[in-house]
Design a protein around this motif. Structure first.
Motif, PDB file in Angstrom:
ATOM      1  N   THR A  17      -9.484 -10.959  -1.071  1.00 43.01           N
ATOM      2  CA  THR A  17      -8.262 -10.407  -1.652  1.00 43.01           C
ATOM      3  C   THR A  17      -8.566  -9.032  -2.233  1.00 43.01           C
ATOM      4  O   THR A  17      -9.726  -8.677  -2.472  1.00 43.01           O
ATOM      5  CB  THR A  17      -7.692 -11.331  -2.742  1.00 43.01           C
ATOM      6  OG1 THR A  17      -8.758 -11.751  -3.613  1.00 43.01           O
ATOM      7  CG2 THR A  17      -7.047 -12.563  -2.134  1.00 43.01           C
ATOM      8  N   ALA A  18      -7.523  -8.272  -2.453  1.00 38.38           N
ATOM      9  CA  ALA A  18      -7.686  -6.903  -2.947  1.00 38.38           C
ATOM     10  C   ALA A  18      -8.268  -6.892  -4.348  1.00 38.38           C
ATOM     11  O   ALA A  18      -8.041  -7.818  -5.134  1.00 38.38           O
ATOM     12  CB  ALA A  18      -6.340  -6.188  -2.941  1.00 38.38           C
ATOM     13  N   PRO A  19      -9.046  -5.867  -4.710  1.00 39.34           N
ATOM     14  CA  PRO A  19      -9.631  -5.788  -6.047  1.00 39.34           C
ATOM     15  C   PRO A  19      -8.552  -5.610  -7.113  1.00 39.34           C
ATOM     16  O   PRO A  19      -7.473  -5.095  -6.854  1.00 39.34           O
ATOM     17  CB  PRO A  19     -10.539  -4.550  -5.961  1.00 39.34           C
ATOM     18  CG  PRO A  19      -9.989  -3.739  -4.833  1.00 39.34           C
ATOM     19  CD  PRO A  19      -9.440  -4.725  -3.858  1.00 39.34           C
ATOM     20  N   ALA A  25      -7.609 -15.107  -6.894  1.00 45.38           N
ATOM     21  CA  ALA A  25      -8.399 -14.290  -5.966  1.00 45.38           C
ATOM     22  C   ALA A  25      -9.085 -15.246  -4.998  1.00 45.38           C
ATOM     23  O   ALA A  25      -9.300 -16.415  -5.319  1.00 45.38           O
ATOM     24  CB  ALA A  25      -9.427 -13.453  -6.723  1.00 45.38           C
ATOM     25  N   ILE A 140      -3.189  -6.090   9.412  1.00 47.11           N
ATOM     26  CA  ILE A 140      -3.374  -5.871   7.968  1.00 47.11           C
ATOM     27  C   ILE A 140      -2.735  -4.549   7.539  1.00 47.11           C
ATOM     28  O   ILE A 140      -2.147  -4.444   6.465  1.00 47.11           O
ATOM     29  CB  ILE A 140      -4.874  -5.888   7.615  1.00 47.11           C
ATOM     30  CG1 ILE A 140      -5.444  -7.297   7.813  1.00 47.11           C
ATOM     31  CG2 ILE A 140      -5.108  -5.427   6.180  1.00 47.11           C
ATOM     32  CD1 ILE A 140      -6.950  -7.376   7.711  1.00 47.11           C
ATOM     33  N   CYS A 457     -11.264  -3.596   6.403  1.00 46.41           N
ATOM     34  CA  CYS A 457     -11.474  -3.774   4.975  1.00 46.41           C
ATOM     35  C   CYS A 457     -12.576  -4.826   4.757  1.00 46.41           C
ATOM     36  O   CYS A 457     -12.822  -5.663   5.621  1.00 46.41           O
ATOM     37  CB  CYS A 457     -10.186  -4.230   4.284  1.00 46.41           C
ATOM     38  SG  CYS A 457      -9.473  -5.737   4.927  1.00 46.41           S
ATOM     39  N   LYS A 460     -12.676  -9.051   5.554  1.00 51.16           N
ATOM     40  CA  LYS A 460     -11.994  -9.439   6.794  1.00 51.16           C
ATOM     41  C   LYS A 460     -12.866  -9.082   7.989  1.00 51.16           C
ATOM     42  O   LYS A 460     -13.493  -9.836   8.601  1.00 51.16           O
ATOM     43  CB  LYS A 460     -10.665  -8.719   6.914  1.00 51.16           C
ATOM     44  CG  LYS A 460      -9.763  -9.316   7.987  1.00 51.16           C
ATOM     45  CD  LYS A 460      -9.375 -10.744   7.712  1.00 51.16           C
ATOM     46  CE  LYS A 460      -8.433 -11.299   8.766  1.00 51.16           C
ATOM     47  NZ  LYS A 460      -8.126 -12.713   8.541  1.00 51.16           N
TER      48      LYS A 460
END
Length: 460
Positions: A17-19, A25, A140, A457, A460
């Motif tokens: 998941t994104a920071p 998360a 994405i 990213c 992934k």
């Protein structure tokens, strides 16, 4: 054949998941040590005896230290995304908790994953081909319905299926020609040259359609640059604000208010239009800053895929507009002529400009005919509906390989016309298969893979 790289048998971990702070998360771990490491950190259950594709709630502990209460998702290889043993940890979204969990995992011999490494492993394990893997990154990054659907079509194997049909047809004839070489002393022909020539014609048509789709694919993936140009005070900034339905650009009655270009993005029917409001173009100005703005406007005009030339119906004559059209056509610029302030112009004034092609009238201030202008932009760009149920090529690497394939098919066709011997035809067919293989990844090398997946990213 798909290459098998050395050093890909270790275990990796990364945030999926994104920071930043969030409700939850997800941390993903993949490789042979996944269950060993997580079994040590999750004392509530013996993960080795749990079924694949199950969820488990409990405390994650590093020795006596409680890290968090988590949900573990278990996936045993090869029935997982990477084809390896995979565990996904759903924890609370505190960056501190995320870091504590990552540290607990990495100190047990698991390394942090590189960008795209999970998908790269999926490719190397045969879970997907390279075209499908690249579509994961496109999905994405998708920001419109059209780009999402195009990426999904490729990720699900639509493009690969088209390529597979091309490849199988070529291989079947290549095998017959190779067989002829084994019996060269007997002067036998196993491959029907007329049938093969018809096949090459069909393959060229299919390849040409895929190549032709790239123009639309580029629009779907990257959007369309639209430069709004015209004389000072024609209403360009007002038009931009009306299209966006917000006050993005400064509007005033003072000519030359816009000194620099302003860029904004507008989604129309699933296509992104990158609108560029430029400084008003007038040939003679003593203002040095305005001169720079005019110069930038002309640069944007030449780089744009569509130019909206906005003119004031009350301050334009037919001869001047015709001169502008002539300049556009000489430079091969794709343009739409838009007469502004139609709410104050008389019918007699507008009649003067009706004969110009690609022309319409609006009132940017009163929001008159703005929806019609949007539809005209879409029609001008995509020339029909976007059918993302069929294959649309959106990747420049795929496009270049298809162009190479077309050149090789032309050489095969020319060789058949010149009655070349089987050994030379076989070489040309192998070149066709090479280009197909570079798209799907059946022919590739480590540096190419590293480059492709480095753009993904992390996680992934």
């Amino acid at each position: 054949m798909r290459m098998q790289l050395q050093g890909w048998d270790d275990t990796i971990v990364a945030m999926a998941t994104a920071p930043g702070i969030g409700a939850i998360a997800v941390i993903r771990i993949s490789g042979p040590k996944s269950f060993d490491v997580m079994n040590e950190l999750f004392p509530k259950k013996d993960l080795f005896v749990q079924a694949s594709h199950t969820l488990h709630v409990g405390l994650l502990k590093d020795g006596d230290i409680v890290l968090d209460e988590v949900v573990l998702s278990l996936y045993r290889g090869p029935k997982s995304y990477t084809g390896e043993d995979v565990i996904e940890i759903s924890c609370h979204g505190s960056p501190y908790i995320q870091e504590q969990i990552l540290q607990a995992i990495t100190k047990r011999g698991v390394r942090l994953a590189k960008p795209g490494e999970f998908t790269q492993r999926a490719f190397l394990k045969g879970k997907m081909d390279l075209a499908q893997a690249e579509a994961v990154a496109d999905l994405i990054a998708s920001n419109t319905e059209a780009s999402k659907r195009a990426a999904l079509h490729t990720m699900r194997g639509g493009f690969s299926s088209d390529l597979s049909q091309l490849r199988e047809a070529l291989i079947s004839f290549s095998a017959l020609i190779e067989l002829e070489l084994d019996f060269s002393q007997e002067d036998l022909e196993f491959a029907d040259r007329t049938q093969f020539k018809n096949l090459i014609t069909q393959l060229k048509e299919t390849t040409a359609a895929l190549i032709g789709s790239f123009k639309l694919g580029n629009v779907i993936k990257n959007g369309v640059q639209v430069a709004i140009i015209g004389k000072p005070n024609a209403g360009k900034s007002t038009l931009l604000n009306t299209l966006l339905n917000e006050n993005r650009a400064i509007v005033s009655d003072i000519a030359g208010t816009t000194r620099d270009t302003i860029e904004e993005v507008l989604n129309i029917d699933g296509v992104l239009f990158r609108l560029i409001d430029t400084a008003g173009i007038r040939e003679h100005t003593d203002d040095a800053i305005e001169q720079i703005g005019v110069s930038k406007s002309k640069e944007k005009m030449r780089a744009a895929q569509v130019v909206i030339y906005l003119y004031d119906l009350l301050n334009m004559n037919v001869e001047e507009l015709q001169q502008i059209v002539n300049e556009f056509e000489q430079e091969n610029i794709n343009y739409i002529l838009v007469g502004n302030k139609a709410d104050t112009a008389t019918a007699a004034i507008m009649t003067q400009f009706v004969a110009f092609k690609n022309s319409m009238f609006i009132s940017a201030k009163k929001n008159v005919q703005i929806e019609t202008l949007k539809k005209l932009l879409v029609e001008n760009t995509i020339h029909g509906n976007i059918n993302t149920e069929s294959t649309i090529v959106t990747n420049a690497r795929h496009y270049e390989a298809l162009v190479g394939l077309m050149q090789s098919l032309n050489e095969v066709e020319q060789g058949l016309s010149n009655q070349l011997p089987g050994d030379l035809l076989a070489l040309d067919i192998r070149q066709c298969l090479h280009y197909l293989g570079t798209i799907t990844g059946s022919i590739t090398h480590e540096d190419q893979l590293d480059y492709i997946f480095s753009k993904f990213c992390i996680g992934k």
